[in-house]
Scaffold this motif. Structure first.
Motif, PDB file in Angstrom:
ATOM      1  N   LYS A 128     140.746 -11.113  -9.919  1.00  0.00           N
ATOM      2  CA  LYS A 128     140.301 -11.167 -11.320  1.00  0.00           C
ATOM      3  C   LYS A 128     141.070 -12.236 -12.086  1.00  0.00           C
ATOM      4  O   LYS A 128     140.495 -12.966 -12.898  1.00  0.00           O
ATOM      5  CB  LYS A 128     140.489  -9.801 -11.979  1.00  0.00           C
ATOM      6  N   TYR A 129     142.387 -12.319 -11.830  1.00  0.00           N
ATOM      7  CA  TYR A 129     143.198 -13.355 -12.477  1.00  0.00           C
ATOM      8  C   TYR A 129     142.653 -14.744 -12.130  1.00  0.00           C
ATOM      9  O   TYR A 129     142.459 -15.586 -13.012  1.00  0.00           O
ATOM     10  CB  TYR A 129     144.654 -13.272 -12.015  1.00  0.00           C
ATOM     11  N   ALA A 130     142.436 -14.951 -10.823  1.00  0.00           N
ATOM     12  CA  ALA A 130     141.964 -16.256 -10.360  1.00  0.00           C
ATOM     13  C   ALA A 130     140.590 -16.577 -10.936  1.00  0.00           C
ATOM     14  O   ALA A 130     140.339 -17.699 -11.398  1.00  0.00           O
ATOM     15  CB  ALA A 130     141.914 -16.277  -8.833  1.00  0.00           C
ATOM     16  N   LYS A 131     139.713 -15.586 -10.933  1.00  0.00           N
ATOM     17  CA  LYS A 131     138.363 -15.795 -11.466  1.00  0.00           C
ATOM     18  C   LYS A 131     138.415 -16.134 -12.950  1.00  0.00           C
ATOM     19  O   LYS A 131     137.722 -17.038 -13.424  1.00  0.00           O
ATOM     20  CB  LYS A 131     137.526 -14.530 -11.241  1.00  0.00           C
ATOM     21  N   GLY A 132     139.264 -15.404 -13.699  1.00  0.00           N
ATOM     22  CA  GLY A 132     139.394 -15.662 -15.130  1.00  0.00           C
ATOM     23  C   GLY A 132     139.895 -17.062 -15.424  1.00  0.00           C
ATOM     24  O   GLY A 132     139.404 -17.736 -16.337  1.00  0.00           O
ATOM     25  N   ALA A 133     140.875 -17.532 -14.642  1.00  0.00           N
ATOM     26  CA  ALA A 133     141.426 -18.876 -14.845  1.00  0.00           C
ATOM     27  C   ALA A 133     140.384 -19.944 -14.535  1.00  0.00           C
ATOM     28  O   ALA A 133     140.225 -20.921 -15.286  1.00  0.00           O
ATOM     29  CB  ALA A 133     142.662 -19.062 -13.978  1.00  0.00           C
ATOM     30  N   ILE A 134     139.656 -19.766 -13.433  1.00  0.00           N
ATOM     31  CA  ILE A 134     138.652 -20.751 -13.030  1.00  0.00           C
ATOM     32  C   ILE A 134     137.503 -20.806 -14.035  1.00  0.00           C
ATOM     33  O   ILE A 134     137.011 -21.878 -14.392  1.00  0.00           O
ATOM     34  CB  ILE A 134     138.124 -20.430 -11.611  1.00  0.00           C
ATOM     35  N   GLU A 135     137.096 -19.641 -14.530  1.00  0.00           N
ATOM     36  CA  GLU A 135     135.969 -19.590 -15.473  1.00  0.00           C
ATOM     37  C   GLU A 135     136.318 -20.150 -16.847  1.00  0.00           C
ATOM     38  O   GLU A 135     135.424 -20.421 -17.649  1.00  0.00           O
ATOM     39  CB  GLU A 135     135.480 -18.143 -15.610  1.00  0.00           C
ATOM     40  N   ASN A 136     137.615 -20.316 -17.132  1.00  0.00           N
ATOM     41  CA  ASN A 136     138.021 -20.908 -18.409  1.00  0.00           C
ATOM     42  C   ASN A 136     137.710 -22.402 -18.485  1.00  0.00           C
ATOM     43  O   ASN A 136     137.785 -23.011 -19.553  1.00  0.00           O
ATOM     44  CB  ASN A 136     139.516 -20.687 -18.649  1.00  0.00           C
ATOM     45  N   ASN A 137     137.419 -22.997 -17.319  1.00  0.00           N
ATOM     46  CA  ASN A 137     137.096 -24.424 -17.254  1.00  0.00           C
ATOM     47  C   ASN A 137     138.167 -25.304 -17.879  1.00  0.00           C
ATOM     48  O   ASN A 137     137.895 -26.283 -18.566  1.00  0.00           O
ATOM     49  CB  ASN A 137     135.742 -24.707 -17.942  1.00  0.00           C
ATOM     50  N   SER A 138     139.423 -24.914 -17.663  1.00  0.00           N
ATOM     51  CA  SER A 138     140.551 -25.699 -18.170  1.00  0.00           C
ATOM     52  C   SER A 138     141.668 -25.652 -17.129  1.00  0.00           C
ATOM     53  O   SER A 138     141.871 -24.626 -16.475  1.00  0.00           O
ATOM     54  CB  SER A 138     141.041 -25.119 -19.497  1.00  0.00           C
ATOM     55  N   SER A 139     142.377 -26.767 -16.983  1.00  0.00           N
ATOM     56  CA  SER A 139     143.434 -26.825 -15.969  1.00  0.00           C
ATOM     57  C   SER A 139     144.639 -25.963 -16.319  1.00  0.00           C
ATOM     58  O   SER A 139     145.464 -25.651 -15.463  1.00  0.00           O
ATOM     59  CB  SER A 139     143.887 -28.279 -15.766  1.00  0.00           C
TER      60      SER A 139
END
Length: 207
Positions: A128-139
């Motif tokens: 969930k953490y990884a998915k949330g970070a990736i979906e933010n579309n920001s590095s």
């Protein structure tokens, strides 16, 4: 005579109020600047630590030895993943950071420096953490729902997402703010006392 005494008291109070209003404004500006500067420094240190946690070597095709072993932290998970790594995980950071590695499709491959047991439940949380970070579309940014900072480092075949728990960062900022608040209150009353003395001295010629 009573009118004169009353007038002098009003003059003294006016002097004190004017003085304290000016001093309070200066204190707010000074302590506010100190607080926001310290807050910015703490946040900058966290961001720098996140960015430095994953290092991409100049020669990414070179095997990185024993530095990165998938699922090495308190895990009973079998090592079913390739030994090859294309980045170095910097474990010398004094700030508590953990990292997950995914492929370009977002599938979780490895976990580094995670302090909890890698149970099935915790693995789902990490996903969930990884998915949330990736979906933010920001590095880089903040996952507010998890109170985590994150930084994404991409290589040709993998994605490394570093996470930092903001609880310690916030604890440090709050502790500094509390100390600053105590100093501000103490300073305010010292200046109030000095203002009374100055007011008495200032109205003597009028008296």
């Amino acid at each position: 005579r009573n009118k004169v005494v009353c007038m002098l008291k009003k003059l003294k109070i006016k002097f004190i109020l004017t003085n304290m209003l000016l001093i309070t404004f200066v204190l707010l500006v000074c302590f506010g600047t100190i607080y926001f500067t310290a807050k910015s420094n703490v946040e900058a240190q966290s961001k720098e630590a996140l960015e430095a946690f994953v290092i991409i070597p100049e020669n990414a095709e070179k095997k990185q030895g024993e530095l990165n072993k998938p699922f090495e932290n308190k895990s009973e998970q079998k090592n079913d993943f390739p030994y090859y790594e294309d980045a170095i995980i910097n474990k010398s950071s004094h700030i508590s950071i953990f990292c997950v590695k995914t492929d370009n499709s977002g599938n979780l491959l490895s976990v580094y420096e995670y302090k909890e047991n890698l149970t099935a439940s915790n693995m789902e949380i990490l996903k969930k953490y990884a998915k949330g970070a990736i979906e933010n579309n920001s590095s880089s940014g903040i996952l507010k729902e998890y109170n985590l900072r994150y930084n994404i480092t991409k290589t040709s075949r993998n994605v490394y997402i570093s996470f930092l728990d903001m609880a310690q960062e916030q604890k440090n900022i709050n502790a500094f703010a509390k100390g600053l608040y105590i100093v501000a209150i103490f300073t305010f009353f010292v200046i109030l006392f000095i203002s009374f003395i100055l007011a008495s001295v200032s109205i003597r010629p009028v008296e």
